[in-house]
Write a protein that holds these residues in place. Structure first.
Motif, mmCIF file in Angstrom:
data_model
loop_
_atom_site.group_PDB
_atom_site.id
_atom_site.type_symbol
_atom_site.label_atom_id
_atom_site.label_comp_id
_atom_site.label_asym_id
_atom_site.label_seq_id
_atom_site.Cartn_x
_atom_site.Cartn_y
_atom_site.Cartn_z
ATOM 1 N N GLY A 57 0.829 -1.200 0.000
ATOM 2 C CA GLY A 57 0.000 0.000 0.000
ATOM 3 C C GLY A 57 0.860 1.244 0.000
ATOM 4 O O GLY A 57 2.092 1.195 0.022
ATOM 5 N N TYR A 58 0.226 2.345 -0.068
ATOM 6 C CA TYR A 58 0.921 3.623 -0.065
ATOM 7 C C TYR A 58 1.159 4.061 1.387
ATOM 8 O O TYR A 58 0.327 3.855 2.277
ATOM 9 C CB TYR A 58 0.099 4.689 -0.789
ATOM 10 N N ALA A 59 2.263 4.681 1.598
ATOM 11 C CA ALA A 59 2.565 5.214 2.929
ATOM 12 C C ALA A 59 1.750 6.495 3.136
ATOM 13 O O ALA A 59 1.666 7.330 2.243
ATOM 14 C CB ALA A 59 4.052 5.503 3.059
ATOM 15 N N ILE A 60 1.158 6.577 4.264
ATOM 16 C CA ILE A 60 0.343 7.750 4.584
ATOM 17 C C ILE A 60 1.099 8.563 5.631
ATOM 18 O O ILE A 60 1.496 8.042 6.676
ATOM 19 C CB ILE A 60 -1.040 7.345 5.128
ATOM 20 N N ASN A 61 1.320 9.779 5.290
ATOM 21 C CA ASN A 61 1.975 10.655 6.263
ATOM 22 C C ASN A 61 0.999 10.973 7.380
ATOM 23 O O ASN A 61 -0.167 11.292 7.138
ATOM 24 C CB ASN A 61 2.437 11.947 5.594
ATOM 25 N N PRO A 62 1.458 10.891 8.613
ATOM 26 C CA PRO A 62 0.545 11.217 9.722
ATOM 27 C C PRO A 62 0.168 12.693 9.685
ATOM 28 O O PRO A 62 0.950 13.542 9.268
ATOM 29 C CB PRO A 62 1.357 10.883 10.967
ATOM 30 N N VAL A 63 -1.055 12.947 10.088
ATOM 31 C CA VAL A 63 -1.557 14.319 10.119
ATOM 32 C C VAL A 63 -1.101 14.955 11.420
ATOM 33 O O VAL A 63 -1.362 14.440 12.505
ATOM 34 C CB VAL A 63 -3.098 14.331 10.011
ATOM 35 N N HIS A 64 -0.398 16.042 11.269
ATOM 36 C CA HIS A 64 0.060 16.765 12.458
ATOM 37 C C HIS A 64 -0.930 17.879 12.756
ATOM 38 O O HIS A 64 -1.247 18.679 11.878
ATOM 39 C CB HIS A 64 1.449 17.375 12.216
ATOM 40 N N PRO A 65 -1.406 17.947 13.974
ATOM 41 C CA PRO A 65 -2.312 19.052 14.301
ATOM 42 C C PRO A 65 -1.539 20.370 14.307
ATOM 43 O O PRO A 65 -0.335 20.410 14.538
ATOM 44 C CB PRO A 65 -2.822 18.709 15.704
ATOM 45 N N GLU A 66 -2.251 21.431 14.029
ATOM 46 C CA GLU A 66 -1.604 22.738 14.035
ATOM 47 C C GLU A 66 -1.201 23.090 15.458
ATOM 48 O O GLU A 66 -1.927 22.803 16.410
ATOM 49 C CB GLU A 66 -2.557 23.797 13.482
ATOM 50 N N PRO A 67 -0.044 23.666 15.600
ATOM 51 C CA PRO A 67 0.411 23.975 16.964
ATOM 52 C C PRO A 67 -0.504 25.010 17.608
ATOM 53 O O PRO A 67 -0.970 25.947 16.962
ATOM 54 C CB PRO A 67 1.822 24.536 16.765
ATOM 55 N N VAL A 68 -0.762 24.783 18.862
ATOM 56 C CA VAL A 68 -1.609 25.701 19.626
ATOM 57 C C VAL A 68 -0.735 26.852 20.091
ATOM 58 O O VAL A 68 0.385 26.655 20.564
ATOM 59 C CB VAL A 68 -2.228 24.968 20.837
ATOM 60 N N ALA A 69 -1.242 28.045 19.914
ATOM 61 C CA ALA A 69 -0.483 29.218 20.344
ATOM 62 C C ALA A 69 -0.464 29.255 21.863
ATOM 63 O O ALA A 69 -1.504 29.379 22.511
ATOM 64 C CB ALA A 69 -1.115 30.491 19.790
ATOM 65 N N THR A 70 0.723 29.094 22.427
ATOM 66 C CA THR A 70 0.853 29.129 23.883
ATOM 67 C C THR A 70 1.200 30.542 24.305
ATOM 68 O O THR A 70 1.953 31.242 23.624
ATOM 69 C CB THR A 70 1.961 28.170 24.347
ATOM 70 N N PRO A 71 0.644 30.973 25.410
ATOM 71 C CA PRO A 71 0.980 32.313 25.872
ATOM 72 C C PRO A 71 2.445 32.338 26.304
ATOM 73 O O PRO A 71 2.978 31.342 26.778
ATOM 74 C CB PRO A 71 0.039 32.534 27.059
ATOM 75 N N PRO A 72 3.095 33.463 26.126
ATOM 76 C CA PRO A 72 4.503 33.527 26.526
ATOM 77 C C PRO A 72 4.623 33.365 28.037
ATOM 78 O O PRO A 72 3.889 33.981 28.810
ATOM 79 C CB PRO A 72 4.951 34.922 26.072
ATOM 80 N N ALA A 73 5.531 32.513 28.437
ATOM 81 C CA ALA A 73 5.732 32.273 29.864
ATOM 82 C C ALA A 73 6.542 33.422 30.455
ATOM 83 O O ALA A 73 7.423 33.967 29.820
ATOM 84 C CB ALA A 73 6.457 30.957 30.065
ATOM 85 N N VAL A 74 6.209 33.775 31.664
ATOM 86 C CA VAL A 74 6.953 34.806 32.371
ATOM 87 C C VAL A 74 8.168 34.141 32.996
ATOM 88 O O VAL A 74 8.043 33.148 33.699
ATOM 89 C CB VAL A 74 6.084 35.470 33.456
#
Length: 154
Positions: A57-74
């Motif tokens: 079969g064909y290799a399927i690239n895994p779907v990567h979720p879009e990165p969640v914008a994290t608030p900048p850490a203090v």
């Protein structure tokens, strides 16, 4: 709301009963499959199972979720600097209040000493310059006295 003569009597009112009609689920017709030519030919992968079968079969690239914008850490350094600044201001304020208190206390003690000196000096002045008092003691007129061997003869 309505006058009594326009409303029908209770036994004359007609009652309409409404029953809900069930909604039939919609069956969607499957969309026709249209073959799409890929832009590049994907690599074909073959896997040999333990029982000897081969799965290709064909290799399927895994779907990567879009990165969640994290608030900048203090950073901890920023927090420490801020807390240090607050502490420094508190100490400076406390020292300012302490200095003000010491200055006020010094002024108060100075006024008390001045008041005591004025009262005591006034008492001494009254004692020295009062005419009403008994004049005891010996008055020596030094101009007329004769001094011989540290003795006064008058």
């Amino acid at each position: 709301m309505y006058p009594d003569h326009t409303q029908p009597a209770p036994e004359q009112r007609a009652m309409d009963v409404h029953y809900p009609t069930p909604i039939q689920p919609v069956t969607a017709a499957p969309a026709p499959l249209v073959p799409v030519q890929p832009g590049t030919v994907p690599a074909v992968a073959s896997v040999v199972l333990p029982d000897g079968r081969v799965v290709t079969g064909y290799a399927i690239n895994p779907v990567h979720p879009e990165p969640v914008a994290t608030p900048p850490a203090v950073s901890r350094a920023a927090v420490n600097v801020a807390l240090g600044g607050v502490g420094f201001l508190a100490v400076c304020g406390g020292l300012l209040l302490l200095t003000s208190f010491i200055a006020a206390l010094t002024a108060f003690v100075t006024q008390l000493i001045t008041l005591a000196a004025v009262i005591f000096g006034g008492w001494i002045a009254v004692q020295v310059f009062s005419a009403s008092g008994h004049k005891g003691g010996t008055t020596v007129n030094i101009r007329k006295a004769v001094i011989k061997r540290n003795k006064f003869y008058g």
